[in-house]
Write a protein that holds these residues in place. Sequence first.
Motif, short mmCIF file in Angstrom:
data_model
loop_
_atom_site.label_atom_id
_atom_site.label_comp_id
_atom_site.label_asym_id
_atom_site.label_seq_id
_atom_site.Cartn_x
_atom_site.Cartn_y
_atom_site.Cartn_z
N PHE A 2 0.82 -1.21 0.00
CA PHE A 2 0.00 0.00 0.00
C PHE A 2 0.85 1.26 0.00
O PHE A 2 1.90 1.31 0.65
N SER A 3 0.38 2.30 -0.71
CA SER A 3 1.05 3.60 -0.67
C SER A 3 0.55 4.36 0.57
O SER A 3 -0.45 3.96 1.18
N THR A 4 1.24 5.47 0.88
CA THR A 4 0.84 6.24 2.07
C THR A 4 -0.26 7.26 1.74
O THR A 4 -0.68 8.01 2.61
N THR A 5 -0.71 7.27 0.48
CA THR A 5 -1.75 8.23 0.06
C THR A 5 -2.97 8.12 0.98
O THR A 5 -3.46 7.01 1.23
N SER A 6 -3.43 9.28 1.46
CA SER A 6 -4.55 9.26 2.39
C SER A 6 -5.87 9.00 1.66
O SER A 6 -5.99 9.21 0.45
N LEU A 7 -6.84 8.55 2.42
CA LEU A 7 -8.19 8.32 1.90
C LEU A 7 -9.08 9.49 2.31
O LEU A 7 -8.72 10.24 3.22
N THR A 8 -10.21 9.62 1.65
CA THR A 8 -11.18 10.65 2.06
C THR A 8 -12.21 10.01 3.00
O THR A 8 -12.35 8.77 3.04
N LEU A 9 -12.92 10.87 3.71
CA LEU A 9 -13.99 10.37 4.58
C LEU A 9 -15.09 9.71 3.73
O LEU A 9 -15.77 8.80 4.18
N GLN A 10 -15.21 10.19 2.47
CA GLN A 10 -16.19 9.57 1.56
C GLN A 10 -15.78 8.12 1.25
O GLN A 10 -16.63 7.22 1.22
N ASP A 11 -14.47 7.89 1.04
CA ASP A 11 -13.99 6.51 0.82
C ASP A 11 -14.38 5.62 2.00
O ASP A 11 -14.88 4.51 1.83
N VAL A 12 -14.11 6.14 3.21
CA VAL A 12 -14.39 5.37 4.43
C VAL A 12 -15.88 5.08 4.55
O VAL A 12 -16.30 3.95 4.83
N SER A 13 -16.68 6.13 4.30
CA SER A 13 -18.13 5.98 4.40
C SER A 13 -18.63 4.91 3.43
O SER A 13 -19.47 4.07 3.76
N GLN A 14 -18.07 4.97 2.22
CA GLN A 14 -18.49 4.05 1.16
C GLN A 14 -18.15 2.59 1.53
O GLN A 14 -18.96 1.68 1.33
N LEU A 15 -16.96 2.39 2.07
CA LEU A 15 -16.52 1.03 2.45
C LEU A 15 -17.37 0.48 3.60
O LEU A 15 -17.77 -0.69 3.59
N LEU A 16 -17.66 1.35 4.57
CA LEU A 16 -18.46 0.91 5.72
C LEU A 16 -19.90 0.63 5.30
O LEU A 16 -20.53 -0.31 5.77
N TRP A 17 -20.40 1.47 4.40
CA TRP A 17 -21.75 1.27 3.88
C TRP A 17 -21.83 -0.09 3.15
O TRP A 17 -22.77 -0.85 3.35
N ALA A 18 -20.81 -0.37 2.33
CA ALA A 18 -20.80 -1.66 1.61
C ALA A 18 -20.74 -2.83 2.59
O ALA A 18 -21.28 -3.90 2.34
N ALA A 19 -20.07 -2.61 3.72
CA ALA A 19 -19.91 -3.68 4.71
C ALA A 19 -21.18 -3.94 5.50
O ALA A 19 -21.61 -5.08 5.67
N GLN A 20 -21.79 -2.87 6.02
CA GLN A 20 -22.94 -3.04 6.93
C GLN A 20 -23.94 -1.90 6.88
O GLN A 20 -24.76 -1.75 7.79
N GLY A 21 -23.87 -1.07 5.82
CA GLY A 21 -24.76 0.09 5.77
C GLY A 21 -26.22 -0.31 5.69
O GLY A 21 -26.57 -1.40 5.22
N ILE A 22 -27.09 0.58 6.17
CA ILE A 22 -28.54 0.35 6.10
C ILE A 22 -29.00 0.70 4.68
O ILE A 22 -28.85 1.84 4.24
N THR A 23 -29.56 -0.29 4.00
CA THR A 23 -30.01 -0.05 2.62
C THR A 23 -31.54 -0.10 2.52
O THR A 23 -32.10 0.12 1.46
N ASP A 24 -32.19 -0.44 3.62
CA ASP A 24 -33.66 -0.42 3.68
C ASP A 24 -34.02 0.18 5.03
O ASP A 24 -34.04 -0.52 6.05
N SER A 25 -34.26 1.50 5.02
CA SER A 25 -34.41 2.19 6.31
C SER A 25 -35.74 1.85 7.00
O SER A 25 -35.88 2.06 8.20
N GLU A 26 -36.70 1.32 6.24
CA GLU A 26 -37.97 0.95 6.88
C GLU A 26 -37.79 -0.25 7.80
O GLU A 26 -38.34 -0.32 8.89
N ARG A 27 -36.98 -1.22 7.34
CA ARG A 27 -36.78 -2.44 8.13
C ARG A 27 -35.38 -2.53 8.74
O ARG A 27 -35.04 -3.52 9.37
N ASN A 28 -34.55 -1.51 8.49
CA ASN A 28 -33.15 -1.52 8.94
C ASN A 28 -32.37 -2.70 8.39
O ASN A 28 -31.50 -3.26 9.08
N PHE A 29 -32.68 -3.11 7.18
CA PHE A 29 -31.92 -4.18 6.53
C PHE A 29 -30.62 -3.58 5.97
O PHE A 29 -30.54 -2.39 5.70
#
Length: 245
Positions: A71-98
């Motif tokens: 890995f290079s030392t290039t920093s990530l953005t908070l958007q990168d982090v948000s996107q990765l966490l969303w892909a991992a466990q983000g809520i994609t159905d807010s009515e049922r919290n799925f």
Amino acid sequence: MQPKSKVVLIAIILLSIFLAAYIVYSVFMQPVEVEYQSREILLTVDLPQAEISSNMSVDEAIQNRRSVRSFSTTSLTLQDVSQLLWAAQGITDSERNFRATPSAGHVFPMEVYLVAGNGSVQGLEAGIYHYNPFNNTLEKIVDGDQRYNLSQAAHQQEWVYEAPISLVITGDYQKMEDKYPEGNISTRFVDMEAGHIGENIYLEAVSRGLGTVAIGSFYDNQMINLLKLPSNETPLYIYPVGYKA
Ligand SMILES: Cc1cc2nc3c(=O)[nH]c(=O)nc-3n(C[C@H](O)[C@H](O)[C@H](O)COP(=O)(O)O)c2cc1C
């Protein structure tokens, strides 16, 4: 040399080897005891909303996915982090919290943590954070750059130290067993869910031009202590993420 002196010399050498081995074992090899520590939220950070669009198709991401260990030392953005966490466990159905990944019996026994180094993520202090998918926030639970300690827990795999961030996946076997008590089915379900999360992280990383590698090899006890995990959570995976060097 007299035969008697030879015997004494050999005995001294053997004793020295035994003593050295004992010292090395007692200092470096003894399993670390688990210490379940209470933890408090030191800081809460709002994450930007996940963007549901990409220039890369799922097919391209699957085709291009490869484990990255440099890995290079290039920093990530908070958007990168948000996107990765969303892909991992983000809520994609807010009515049922799925979530973004499937869960047996919609039990949702999985948790995700972010380990961020100094200057690793623009605008984010170094530390270990728990991902709260319900309000899309990061909850800091450990201060400081913990990447070296994480790599030590991961059997000294240096790419864990080099990567700007790592995501850590944990699972709650008891939570699943409460719903599925028969046989080993609940253990299997939790382990399978870790796999779903891992593949989403891989593909999300590829689609953002980042790289990652699934790390399944680590000392459980060191992970539990480092992340201050509650007794119901078992560490299952580490995903170091960054730009390929
Ligand atoms: C369950 C599991 C555990 C793994 N653990 C490690 C690990 O501890 N360290 C590592 O460098 N790679 C680990 N890997 C990554 C594999 O080595 C990698 O997927 C394999 O070499 C195939 O390469 P590819 O991912 O580029 O297709 C793991 C993969 C899986 C599925």
